[in-house]
Enzyme design. Structure first.
Site, mmCIF file in Angstrom:
data_model
loop_
_atom_site.group_PDB
_atom_site.id
_atom_site.type_symbol
_atom_site.label_atom_id
_atom_site.label_comp_id
_atom_site.label_asym_id
_atom_site.label_seq_id
_atom_site.Cartn_x
_atom_site.Cartn_y
_atom_site.Cartn_z
ATOM 1 N N HIS A 146 -15.592 43.141 0.823
ATOM 2 C CA HIS A 146 -14.907 42.323 -0.175
ATOM 3 C C HIS A 146 -14.145 41.177 0.498
ATOM 4 O O HIS A 146 -14.114 40.056 -0.024
ATOM 5 C CB HIS A 146 -13.928 43.180 -0.987
ATOM 6 N N HIS A 194 -9.664 50.500 2.596
ATOM 7 C CA HIS A 194 -9.780 49.767 3.851
ATOM 8 C C HIS A 194 -8.455 49.756 4.599
ATOM 9 O O HIS A 194 -7.380 49.839 3.991
ATOM 10 C CB HIS A 194 -10.215 48.315 3.616
#
Length: 234
Positions: A146, A194
């Site tokens: 992303h 993440h």
């Protein structure tokens, strides 16, 4: 009386290329250093990643409303969003027969996904071990897809639009683009999928990749693959 609109003073192509090379090199260096830290288990980096993850994670028991909001805010980093944003641009470029510009933009926005996946497989980092975060995914963590995706979207948009923007427009565009990239990066940590270094590495990858493609294809302002400056006949 309306205030005068100050046009941007164009940089020389050589200076523009030098700046882009510096930025791309810096992005690649950050990506490499952080990747090496992940591979070697560099203790300060691991501790910082763990501490930031614990502080920013929205929690396994977060409400459906919070989860839904975070999923919406993280969406600009996905491939389909990037393609949707640039599809009218690509159609417009095809209509102008600006094939070189169309080609480098398409390569940049579509190529970042496979490149990020390849790097994930190379590094092989597991995601954060949160039950409602990283453990819900079977994909790898470094670098963040992303983050690389939104950095690519912003960088390509800025490079493409730069010759058409006024000096004030450029400042606004840079600030807005940077804010969007940071927001998407934060959502990846709020969602617990993440680590900080994944996000920074992904952002660095997106910038480095986009500028490299533009450099190779002559897509930087003043190059054969760039849009003409505002007010220039085409």
């Amino acid at each position: 009386m309306e205030p005068a609109l100050h046009p941007a003073v164009p940089s020389s192509p050589t200076r523009t290329r030098r700046r882009a090379l510096t930025a791309a090199g810096a992005g690649a260096a950050v990506l490499g250093v952080l990747g090496a830290g992940v591979l070697t288990g560099f203790a300060p980096q691991v501790r910082l990643d763990d501490a930031v993850s614990q502080q920013l994670y929205a929690g396994d028991d977060r409400s459906a409303l919070v989860s839904g909001l975070l999923e919406v805010l993280t969406t600009p980093g996905v491939t389909w969003f990037r393609v949707l944003v640039f599809l009218p641009v690509l159609v417009g470029l095809a209509g102008r027969r600006a094939w070189r510009t169309l080609a480098w933009v398409a390569v940049a926005i579509l190529g970042i996904g496979p490149l990020t996946t390849a790097l994930k497989e190379l590094v092989g980092r597991a995601r954060p071990a949160f039950e409602n975060g990283g453990l819900a995914y079977d994909t790898l963590s470094y670098p963040s897809g992303h983050s690389s995706g939104i950095a690519t979207l912003v960088t390509v948009a800025l490079v493409l639009a730069w010759p058409r923007l006024s000096a004030r427009g450029r400042r606004v565009a840079v600030v807005a683009g940077a804010a969007l990239a940071v927001l998407v990066g934060l959502t990846r940590m709020w969602l617990g999928v993440h680590f900080l270094s994944d996000v920074v590495g992904g952002l660095s990858l997106g910038v480095a990749w986009s500028l490299t493609v533009a450099l190779v294809a002559g897509g930087l302002p003043g190059g054969p693959g760039a849009l003409p400056a505002r007010g220039t006949a085409t």
